[in-house]
Design an enzyme around this catalytic site. Structure first.
Site, short mmCIF file in Angstrom:
data_model
loop_
_atom_site.label_atom_id
_atom_site.label_comp_id
_atom_site.label_asym_id
_atom_site.label_seq_id
_atom_site.Cartn_x
_atom_site.Cartn_y
_atom_site.Cartn_z
N CYS A 186 18.24 -8.45 5.57
CA CYS A 186 17.73 -7.09 5.10
C CYS A 186 18.17 -7.64 3.42
CB CYS A 186 18.65 -6.55 6.34
SG CYS A 186 18.89 -4.61 4.56
N CYS B 216 13.71 -2.09 9.49
CA CYS B 216 14.78 -2.60 8.78
C CYS B 216 15.99 -1.49 7.75
CB CYS B 216 14.13 -2.28 7.02
SG CYS B 216 14.83 -2.97 5.49
C1 FAD Z 1 10.33 1.46 4.26
C2 FAD Z 1 9.95 0.11 4.69
C3 FAD Z 1 11.08 -0.59 4.38
C4 FAD Z 1 11.15 -2.66 4.61
N1 FAD Z 1 11.56 -2.74 4.28
C5 FAD Z 1 11.93 -3.75 4.98
C6 FAD Z 1 12.50 -4.68 4.13
O1 FAD Z 1 12.93 -5.14 2.89
N2 FAD Z 1 12.58 -6.65 4.27
C7 FAD Z 1 11.54 -7.17 6.06
O2 FAD Z 1 11.64 -8.13 6.15
N3 FAD Z 1 11.15 -5.68 6.75
C8 FAD Z 1 10.93 -4.67 5.84
N4 FAD Z 1 9.91 -3.10 6.71
C9 FAD Z 1 9.92 -3.17 8.16
C10 FAD Z 1 8.61 -4.39 8.34
O3 FAD Z 1 7.61 -3.93 6.91
C11 FAD Z 1 8.41 -4.77 9.90
O4 FAD Z 1 9.18 -5.15 10.51
C12 FAD Z 1 6.74 -4.37 9.89
O5 FAD Z 1 5.87 -4.24 9.12
C13 FAD Z 1 7.16 -5.37 11.21
O6 FAD Z 1 5.45 -6.25 11.91
P1 FAD Z 1 4.90 -5.79 13.01
O7 FAD Z 1 3.11 -5.94 12.93
O8 FAD Z 1 6.22 -5.15 14.17
O9 FAD Z 1 4.40 -3.61 12.38
P2 FAD Z 1 3.16 -2.93 11.40
O10 FAD Z 1 3.20 -4.01 10.67
O11 FAD Z 1 4.05 -1.64 11.30
O12 FAD Z 1 1.92 -3.28 12.02
C14 FAD Z 1 1.78 -2.76 13.78
C15 FAD Z 1 0.52 -2.51 13.21
O13 FAD Z 1 -0.40 -1.96 14.46
C16 FAD Z 1 -1.31 -1.21 14.88
N5 FAD Z 1 -1.66 -0.37 16.28
C17 FAD Z 1 0.26 0.95 16.60
N6 FAD Z 1 -0.33 0.68 17.98
C18 FAD Z 1 -1.36 0.03 18.18
C19 FAD Z 1 -2.75 0.53 19.22
N7 FAD Z 1 -2.21 0.94 20.39
N8 FAD Z 1 -3.40 -0.17 19.36
C20 FAD Z 1 -3.78 -1.10 18.63
N9 FAD Z 1 -3.32 -1.15 17.13
C21 FAD Z 1 -1.86 -0.72 17.64
C22 FAD Z 1 -1.06 -0.17 13.82
O14 FAD Z 1 -2.22 0.37 13.15
C23 FAD Z 1 -0.53 -1.06 12.86
O15 FAD Z 1 -1.31 -1.52 12.02
C24 FAD Z 1 10.46 -1.78 5.69
C25 FAD Z 1 9.39 -1.40 6.28
C26 FAD Z 1 9.59 -0.48 6.53
C27 FAD Z 1 8.35 1.28 6.27
#
Ligand code: FAD
Length: 495
Positions: free
Chosen positions: A440, A235
């Protein structure tokens, strides 16, 4: 949808007609799923991708690593698409955080409980959940090694581990300092323990900032610094969301109320790059905004490298260009890139941590081995398939591709991943393509959002409304509609 939201929808509808000058028909159209869906991924793309979604009745062992936005969505989609496959998700976290909500927590509009759900409620039926963490990826042997459950083998692997914060890269900084000595950081969270300390601490920071500003005057303003690191971040708009919302809070527009005292504080927004946003039209809106606000100084070229929390001193690497010798052959002056240390005193600082790929991926053959994306998952930017290991795919923030570290991008990765993984299972050509969609919802003040949507080709608005204009409607959808849609649709792979 519950009654509260439905009642609210009627209010939204009449405000839409009033504030955006829309007919009831257009307002209704905009209020359909598409409007909220746009912030998780655009509506037209949603219809297209689901209509094309592929399926297979082949038996195969699919392992998904990570139980966040991407991993859970992938599990839900693949469960439906491949009913005979044995699907396992390896995820350590009992709690699932709706991370975009951390900004509304910082603004005093959500609490931590508002953005949490037990991951057990989201895991699709028929998917085996191994509550563990992958320590080693061994793609040459189609195996992952977990912390507690030994080795798990697979035919197809989906990597959805997200990223990790690297606060310590800033000398003197650590996550423990968040919430102390004038320091905050909205990003801080711990999916493993299900806490979003960054949201809680930043709302406290807002309150302390207001209380301190009340004791100042325009001749002796508070010094407030908001930073953005030079690494890729999830983000990319969130650093600026905190900047604008905290400034607007001083104008009396937050739940704290109060009179307009924003002249009692001077804000500096420090980042290494030379723009507020990569897309020209969005950049122009934001540049104008910082000028209009009157008390925001854009410190481009400034990369935070050290903090002295006790002295309240931030040190930056300041990158700039200097004019060198005249070059007779080129008939122009040489341009020399320079770096020097610059110190800035502050009363309050909002630190956005540098971010990097999770260690297990970065230290494995799955990460890019060199180049600017070193460590991030070495996937094709269109198919999301690993460039070397063809039975490995990625979803979400871990992808080492040029765009797409948002929840909205992950929603767009979902159908592409589904189609291409199924095609790989079937031995067919991979035809689904991720277009780089990133969204965004940039909160420019309390009550307004500029909905910056773009892809590899530039701006990619989903609706016929000028996208570079901050609007009330996007604020309303983000605040009230998006979270239930995330839980009920996106996490179930239904959009
Ligand atoms: C402050 C903030 C504001 C945001 N605002 C927005 C917004 O307005 N709009 C938007 O679209 N997005 C926004 N986002 C971004 C969005 O939350 C992320 O892009 C999204 O969560 C990505 O998903 P992901 O599954 O890749 O990662 P995550 O949701 O972070 O999940 C990754 C998971 O993998 C697990 N993991 C890590 N390593 C391992 C391992 N070795 N083995 C097993 N599991 C593991 C972690 O524990 C976690 O649960 C924001 C994020 C933040 C922090």
């Amino acid at each position: 949808m519950d009654k509260k939201i439905l009642k609210h929808s009627e209010e939204v509808l009449s405000e839409l007609m009033k504030q955006e000058g829309m007919s009831r028909r257009d307002a209704l159209k905009l209020m359909g799923l598409g409007a909220g869906a746009t912030m998780l991924g655009s509506a037209p793309a949603m219809a297209a991708t689901d209509a094309q979604a592929a399926g297979s009745d082949k038996k195969a062992k699919i392992v998904i690593v990570g139980g966040g936005a991407g991993g859970v969505m992938a599990a839900a989609r693949l469960r439906r698409a491949a009913p005979n496959a044995q699907i396992t998700i390896i995820a350590p976290n009992d709690i699932h955080l709706y991370q975009p909500g951390q900004v509304f927590m910082a603004a005093g509009l959500y609490t931590e409980d508002d953005i949490k759900k037990p991951n057990a409620d989201l895991m699709p039926d028929g998917v085996k959940w191994v509550k563990d963490e992958v320590k080693i990826f061994d793609p040459d042997n189609n195996v992952v090694e977990t912390a507690k459950n030994g080795k798990i083998n697979y035919d197809f692997l989906v990597v959805g581990t997200g990223l990790q914060y690297d606060y310590e890269r800033i000398e003197g900084m650590s996550p423990d300092l968040v919430g102390q000595k004038g320091i905050s950081s909205v990003y801080l969270n711990d999916p493993k323990s299900g806490t979003a300390k960054g949201g809680v601490a930043t709302w406290e920071w807002f309150k302390q900032l207001r209380a301190a500003a009340e004791k100042r005057n325009p001749g002796n303003p508070l010094e407030v610094i908001c930073t953005q690191p030079s690494t890729p971040i999830k983000c990319g708009g969130a650093p600026q969301k905190i900047l604008y919302l905290s400034d607007d809070m001083l104008r009396g527009n937050s739940p704290l109320g109060g009179k307009d005292i924003h002249d009692n504080a001077k804000f500096t927004f420090a980042k290494k790059g030379g723009k507020l946003f990569g897309v020209k039209s969005y950049n122009q809106t934001l540049l104008k905004l910082t000028v209009d606000y009157g008390n925001i100084n854009d410190a481009f070229g400034h990369d935070l490298v050290a903090i002295d929390a006790d002295k309240k001193m931030a040190t930056f690497d300041y990158h700039y260009l200097e004019k060198g010798e005249w070059d007779e052959d080129l008939e122009e002056f040489e341009v020399i890139p320079m770096v020097k240390k610059v110190e800035m005193k502050y009363d309050f600082i909002h630190v956005v941590p540098p971010m990097k790929a999770v260690d297990a991926v970065a230290n494995s053959p799955l990460g890019w081995q060199k180049g600017s994306a070193k460590g991030w998952l070495a996937a094709d930017r269109y198919t999301l398939q690993h460039i070397k290991y063809k039975n490995v795919f990625g979803i979400g923030d871990i992808l080492g591709i040029p765009l797409g570290k948002t929840g909205g991008s992950a929603r767009h990765h979902g159908p592409v991943l589904q189609d291409n993984l199924i095609a790989a299972m079937e031995g067919k050509e991979l035809t689904a393509k991720f277009d780089g969609y990133t969204v965004c919802p940039l909160k420019t003040e309390y009550g307004k959002i500029m909905l910056a949507e773009f892809n590899y080709d530039g701006p990619a608005p989903s609706f016929p409304l000028e996208p570079s204009e901050p609007r009330w409607i996007w604020w309303v959808f983000d605040l009230y509609m998006l979270k239930p849609m995330y839980w009920n649709l996106m996490m179930r792979g239904l959009m």
